[in-house]
Design an enzyme around this catalytic site. Structure first.
Site, short mmCIF file in Angstrom:
data_model
loop_
_atom_site.label_atom_id
_atom_site.label_comp_id
_atom_site.label_asym_id
_atom_site.label_seq_id
_atom_site.Cartn_x
_atom_site.Cartn_y
_atom_site.Cartn_z
N ASP A 1 0.73 -1.31 0.05
CA ASP A 1 -0.05 0.14 0.02
C ASP A 1 0.85 1.21 -0.09
O ASP A 1 0.44 2.38 0.39
CB ASP A 1 -0.94 0.04 1.29
N ARG B 1 5.53 1.05 -11.61
CA ARG B 1 4.70 0.84 -10.24
C ARG B 1 3.77 -0.52 -10.70
O ARG B 1 3.66 -1.44 -9.77
CB ARG B 1 3.73 2.00 -9.95
N LYS C 1 -6.96 -0.93 6.30
CA LYS C 1 -6.16 -0.57 7.12
C LYS C 1 -5.98 1.11 7.50
O LYS C 1 -5.93 1.67 6.58
CB LYS C 1 -4.91 -1.07 6.88
N GLU D 1 -4.04 -0.11 13.21
CA GLU D 1 -2.83 -0.23 13.30
C GLU D 1 -2.27 1.18 14.03
O GLU D 1 -1.84 2.45 13.55
CB GLU D 1 -1.80 0.02 11.97
N GLU E 1 0.83 2.35 15.37
CA GLU E 1 2.53 2.07 15.55
C GLU E 1 3.10 3.04 16.25
O GLU E 1 3.00 4.10 16.32
CB GLU E 1 2.95 2.07 14.04
N LYS F 1 -2.83 -4.56 14.05
CA LYS F 1 -1.38 -4.29 13.36
C LYS F 1 -0.72 -3.60 14.10
O LYS F 1 -0.50 -2.35 14.18
CB LYS F 1 -1.67 -3.74 11.84
N SER G 1 2.16 -8.57 8.71
CA SER G 1 1.54 -7.73 7.63
C SER G 1 2.80 -6.85 7.10
O SER G 1 2.81 -5.66 7.76
CB SER G 1 0.34 -6.83 7.99
N TYR H 1 4.47 6.95 4.99
CA TYR H 1 4.24 6.29 3.78
C TYR H 1 4.32 7.19 2.66
O TYR H 1 4.05 8.28 2.96
CB TYR H 1 2.66 5.61 4.18
#
Length: 348
Positions: free
Chosen positions: A30, A52, A133, A174, A176, A216, A286, A348
């Site tokens: 992702d 990509r 997610k 998630e 994190e 996650k 994941s 990300y």
């Protein structure tokens, strides 16, 4: 607390249980256009749509690799892409396993994007997605994570989760905690427990159906600037934190790799599954970088390298599948798989 039971309840539970199948895990593919551009630049490949698409087709069509995966997280662009033969990626993935769409954006302090989330979830469901997610990012410091950061992120994750469930998508939650810093593993464990406790309180307050969710989290490790510890120590601290905070109703926990090398992430997951304590949920993976890094370098953007790159990807998928069963023998050690993937303040 009374959980939300809508028209998708049975489907949510079924899909969450499938994603948490022992021996399987998730490929996190992702990466945003900017992030995948950095990955492509590392092998001197231009960040254009065709490149990509080529990388994702390499991953999704790797012979036998998808048998070790129960889901793939996609960036929105990829959800609508096709193979060079004209088959939609969603169809390729559905022939082997579930598929997923990234339903949120990233934020350093809290995550934004609720305004049209319900409509987007409905759209992604129609396109074939069955789970989503949402990543929130927290950090460890002298006074961090702050109570404000913890509560804002917990409430955001919970709101996202219930919107997903209302539209038929299993939410992967998630929270994190970044590894950046010189803190020891005990401080990471304490922060992880506090954050997860707040997240599950918020999920309950939003009436989220826990049986139709996945978690996650980060693994509990020392900070990036601290001395390393063994996989067995990481396993003990991580599983202890989870046992203290994650309800048994949650079917599966799928770890992010957090910049660990491919091999280190696999060894840590394996150590957790070898730990002889009660674990009411499946412990799986994941992984993004920890499944793709050596594959990307082997491919190097060249058609003649696709077969070898797919073999590399298959090896990492099998290694992590074995780790979810506590049966990894370390055959993937050395070489590219042992290179650190840590990026300070990773986005990300």
């Amino acid at each position: 607390m009374s959980a939300f039971v809508g028209k998708y309840a049975e489907e949510l539970i079924k899909n969450a249980q499938y994603i948490a199948t022992p021996g399987k895990g998730i490929l996190a593919a992702d990466e945003s256009t900017g992030t995948i551009g950095k990955r492509l630049a590392s092998i001197n490949v231009e960040n254009i749509e065709s490149n990509r698409q080529a990388l994702r087709e390499l991953l999704f069509t790797s012979p036998n690799a998808l048998s070790y995966l129960s889901g793939v997280i996609l960036f929105e662009e990829t959800l609508y892409q096709k193979t060079t033969d004209g088959k939609p990626f969603v169809e390729v993935l559905q022939e082997n396993n579930g598929t997923v769409e990234l339903a949120g954006t990233n934020g350093e302090t809290t995550t934004q994007g609720f305004d049209s989330l319900g409509a987007r979830c409905a759209q992604y469901y129609k396109a074939g997605a069955r789970f989503a997610k949402w990543r929130s990012v927290l950090k460890i410091g002298p006074t961090e994570p702050s109570e404000l950061s913890i509560q804002q992120n917990a409430q955001g994750l919970a709101r996202y989760a219930i919107i997903c469930q209302e539209n038929g998508l299993v939410p992967i939650v998630e929270p994190e905690i970044l590894t950046d810093g010189d803190h020891d593993i005990k401080k990471c464990a304490a922060a992880t427990e506090i954050v997860l406790a707040a997240v599950y309180k918020a999920l309950n307050e939003q009436h989220v159906l826990l049986e139709g969710t996945l978690l996650k989290p980060n693994m509990v490790t020392p900070g990036s600037d601290s001395p390393k510890v063994t996989p067995e120590v990481i396993a003990e601290y991580t599983v202890t934190a989870l046992r203290r905070t994650v309800p048994a109703a949650v079917p599966g926990i799928v770890f992010l790799s957090g910049g660990q090398s491919e091999e280190q992430a696999t060894l840590n997951l394996d150590a957790m599954n070898r730990l002889d304590v009660l674990k009411p949920w499946t412990l799986s993976f994941s992984f993004g970088r920890a499944l793709q890094s050596s594959t990307l370098k082997t491919w190097a953007g060249k058609k003649e390298n696709v077969g070898k790159a797919q073999e590399t990807f298959l090896a990492r998928c099998k290694a992590n599948s074995d780790a979810t069963l506590g049966k990894y023998s370390g055959e993937g050690a050395g070489g590219l798989a042992s290179e650190s993937l840590f990026v300070k303040g990773y986005k990300y």
